[in-house]
Design an enzyme around this catalytic site. Structure first.
Site, PDB file in Angstrom:
ATOM      1  N   LYS A   1      25.599  26.635  25.040  1.00 52.06           N
ATOM      2  CA  LYS A   1      24.517  25.896  24.377  1.00 52.06           C
ATOM      3  C   LYS A   1      24.008  24.772  25.253  1.00 52.06           C
ATOM      4  O   LYS A   1      24.783  24.097  25.929  1.00 52.06           O
ATOM      5  CB  LYS A   1      25.034  25.271  23.073  1.00 52.06           C
ATOM      6  CG  LYS A   1      25.329  26.267  21.958  1.00 52.06           C
ATOM      7  CD  LYS A   1      25.765  25.512  20.715  1.00 52.06           C
ATOM      8  CE  LYS A   1      26.397  26.399  19.661  1.00 52.06           C
ATOM      9  NZ  LYS A   1      25.460  27.315  19.017  1.00 52.06           N
TER      10      LYS A   1
ATOM     11  N   ASP B   1      32.188  31.462  18.568  1.00 55.61           N
ATOM     12  CA  ASP B   1      32.338  30.159  19.231  1.00 55.61           C
ATOM     13  C   ASP B   1      33.776  29.997  19.711  1.00 55.61           C
ATOM     14  O   ASP B   1      34.711  30.213  18.928  1.00 55.61           O
ATOM     15  CB  ASP B   1      32.057  29.019  18.239  1.00 55.61           C
ATOM     16  CG  ASP B   1      30.566  28.746  18.066  1.00 55.61           C
ATOM     17  OD1 ASP B   1      29.752  29.465  18.667  1.00 55.61           O
ATOM     18  OD2 ASP B   1      30.235  27.806  17.320  1.00 55.61           O
TER      19      ASP B   1
ATOM     20  N   ARG C   1      15.931  34.905   4.370  1.00 57.71           N
ATOM     21  CA  ARG C   1      14.958  35.315   3.339  1.00 57.71           C
ATOM     22  C   ARG C   1      13.567  34.761   3.643  1.00 57.71           C
ATOM     23  O   ARG C   1      12.557  35.427   3.401  1.00 57.71           O
ATOM     24  CB  ARG C   1      15.425  34.845   1.961  1.00 57.71           C
ATOM     25  CG  ARG C   1      16.593  35.667   1.411  1.00 57.71           C
ATOM     26  CD  ARG C   1      16.741  35.430  -0.088  1.00 57.71           C
ATOM     27  NE  ARG C   1      17.882  36.137  -0.650  1.00 57.71           N
ATOM     28  CZ  ARG C   1      17.867  37.426  -1.017  1.00 57.71           C
ATOM     29  NH1 ARG C   1      16.767  38.156  -0.857  1.00 57.71           N
ATOM     30  NH2 ARG C   1      18.950  37.988  -1.536  1.00 57.71           N
TER      31      ARG C   1
ATOM     32  N   GLY D   1      28.782  24.574  10.952  1.00 60.08           N
ATOM     33  CA  GLY D   1      29.954  23.730  10.747  1.00 60.08           C
ATOM     34  C   GLY D   1      30.269  23.440   9.299  1.00 60.08           C
ATOM     35  O   GLY D   1      31.088  22.575   9.001  1.00 60.08           O
TER      36      GLY D   1
ATOM     37  N   GLY E   1      30.757  30.540  14.074  1.00 59.35           N
ATOM     38  CA  GLY E   1      31.125  29.327  14.789  1.00 59.35           C
ATOM     39  C   GLY E   1      32.491  28.852  14.381  1.00 59.35           C
ATOM     40  O   GLY E   1      33.518  29.426  14.739  1.00 59.35           O
ATOM     41  N   SER E   2      32.491  27.818  13.545  1.00 54.55           N
ATOM     42  CA  SER E   2      33.745  27.192  13.143  1.00 54.55           C
ATOM     43  C   SER E   2      34.590  28.110  12.269  1.00 54.55           C
ATOM     44  O   SER E   2      35.793  27.917  12.144  1.00 54.55           O
ATOM     45  CB  SER E   2      33.423  25.908  12.377  1.00 54.55           C
ATOM     46  OG  SER E   2      32.343  25.235  12.988  1.00 54.55           O
TER      47      SER E   2
ATOM     48  N   GLY F   1      27.306  28.839   9.161  1.00 56.88           N
ATOM     49  CA  GLY F   1      28.042  28.814   7.905  1.00 56.88           C
ATOM     50  C   GLY F   1      28.734  30.111   7.529  1.00 56.88           C
ATOM     51  O   GLY F   1      29.265  30.226   6.430  1.00 56.88           O
TER      52      GLY F   1
END
Lengths: 294, 200
Positions: free
Chosen positions: A81, A24, A165, A153, A235-236, A214
């Site tokens: 996005k 990102d 899973r 995030g 991402g973050s 995450g």
């Protein structure tokens, strides 16, 4: 004769992204840092998920001028996005020439009933899923690449692990069924029968499956790869950390050498501070992103 | 045993082809993985990412030695970019094995990616399916480079000594003839002998 926009070309690009990291970015400068670190693609965003979460409000497609500026600044593929169900944002992103469109739960959904009919676009789509049934519904609509939703995030990988899973378990269950049970299972899952049949026979999704949501450390990336992800989205986790270039480079190395603990130990050294992270149980239920879409 | 460089990119698709052809194969990520190989495939993917990882894990020198040993190497798309002597759009370094220039993303972004067919006279192959995905394009080959395939006036496939490079992806289709032909003509060398002997 030349054909464009076929599902083979769409999944073909996803194949080329395997074993890589998609990062990102919110500025052209960050895009260049990502490319320097060895990213296989960048996701052009106005705000990273951690900021969307913190600031609240309606989160929409990135402004076209930002997407174009990021596209100008790198030679690797650029993704962007759009909101779930917002096919006009997708049309705009296609006209800007982005290489992949993420119909993403990180943005505020625009349609609570329908996702985008993705088969009618030339540009490939990636979508998130929390289970096999959800993945097959998105593939039925034309998605060329799946990813776990995770909980974007948060810097907390637990939801991505759960979703990976769940998908793996769903695949194993279908493989254990005899042919005569597949129709009733497809009915129960609410998934397209022919795709249920495909998974039961081949033991995998008909499109590549990546991890997202995450992932904050090289070990997180390698964990998702060992669980069966074929690439990772970060991402973050990169630009909210103390030393983005160093961390990004380390995650790239960890994704290639995900089965080699000695290399993982080496690349995990001296990365500076990781993003702080949030425990999922501390997030009010209505603020969870993974429940968006179905 | 054929190696497939598995640093990043479309290595799984090449491995599927080799599996279908019954050819023993191995993923190559570190220098030790090159030992005992009879040939190597460098897949498509992102050439910038591959270069950085080759550098970071000291793979460049071992690959140069592998190339210098005369063992055959096939590159597709990003693999072809790594093998060309000069890279443009933007300029970047390469392994420099084939005296030809290659222009990255020569047809545009993913929206402009296309599939069509290719024919290869040198290997006596009529139309086989080929996917061009954010494909590069060869330019200005030196005279000793043999052109294997073309699309209109664009050069899409070249052969130079034991190096073969194409800008498209036959490995993303179910048609394995291109790999079969590479194994027959480049890996084994003798055109009349069956591929199986390569693998013993």
């Amino acid at each position: 004769m030349k054909e464009v926009g076929t599902i083979e070309l769409k999944t073909g690009l996803a194949e080329m992204l395997k074993g890589g990291v998609i990062m990102d970015v919110v500025t052209p400068e960050q895009a260049r840092v990502a490319e320097d670190a060895g990213a296989v693609a960048v996701m052009a965003l106005e705000r990273v998920p951690a900021d969307i979460r913190a600031q609240g409000g309606v989160a929409r497609m990135s402004p076209p001028e930002l997407v174009s500026a990021i596209k100008e600044s790198v030679s690797i593929p650029v993704m962007a996005k759009c909101r779930i169900g917002h096919f006009v944002e997708a049309q705009i992103l296609e006209s800007l020439g982005v290489d992949f469109i993420d119909e993403s739960e990180v943005l505020t959904p625009a349609d609570e009933e329908n996702h985008i009919w993705k088969s009618s676009f030339k540009t490939p789509f990636v979508c998130g899923a929390t289970s096999l049934a959800e993945a097959l519904r998105r593939i039925g609509e034309g998605a060329a690449l799946m990813r776990t939703k995770g909980e974007a995030g948060t810097g907390n990988v637990i939801e991505a692990v759960r979703h990976m899973r769940m998908i793996n378990r769903g695949i194993a269950e279908l493989q254990s069924l005899d042919q005569g049970s597949l129709m009733s299972r497809a009915k129960k899952m609410g998934a397209p029968f022919t795709l249920v049949q495909y998974v039961a026979e081949k033991g995998k999704l008909p499109v590549p499956n990546f991890a997202a949501g995450g992932i904050a450390t090289p070990a997180d990336a390698a964990l998702m790869m060992q669980l069966g992800a074929e690439s990772v989205f970060v991402g973050s986790g990169i630009f909210k950390s103390g030393d983005p270039l160093k961390r990004a480079t380390a995650i790239v190395k960890a994704t290639t050498h995900f089965k080699d603990p000695a290399i993982l130990a080496e690349v995990s050294k001296n990365l500076g501070e990781a993003m702080v992270g949030i425990n999922i149980s501390e997030i009010p239920e209505k603020e969870l992103l993974a429940g968006r879409g179905w | 045993m054929i190696g497939v460089l598995a640093i990043q990119g479309g290595f799984a698709a090449h491995i599927n082809v080799l599996r279908r052809l019954g050819v023993p194969h191995r993923e190559v990520r570190l220098p030790a993985d090159l030992a005992g190989l009879q040939g190597l495939i460098i897949p498509g993917g992102e050439s910038t990412t591959m270069l950085k990882l080759l550098q970071a894990f000291d793979m460049k020198q071992p690959l140069q030695e592998f190339a210098a040993s005369g063992r055959p190497i096939l590159g597709t798309c990003a693999g072809a970019i790594l093998m060309a002597e000069r890279v443009t759009h933007p300029e970047q370094e390469s392994l420099g094995w084939i005296p030809v220039t290659i222009e990255r993303n020569a047809y545009g972004s993913q929206r402009e990616s296309f599939q069509t067919t290719q024919a290869c006279e040198a290997w006596e192959m009529d139309a086989f399916p080929a996917l061009f995905i954010r494909a590069p394009r060869f330019r200005e080959p030196r005279s000793e480079v043999e052109v294997l395939t073309r699309l209109d006036d664009h050069i899409t496939g070249v052969r130079y000594k034991h190096f073969t490079a194409i800008t498209y992806h036959p490995e993303l289709t179910e048609d394995d003839r291109f790999h079969q032909a590479w194994l027959t003509h480049q890996v084994h060398g003798a055109e009349t002998e069956p591929v199986e002997q390569v693998t013993t």
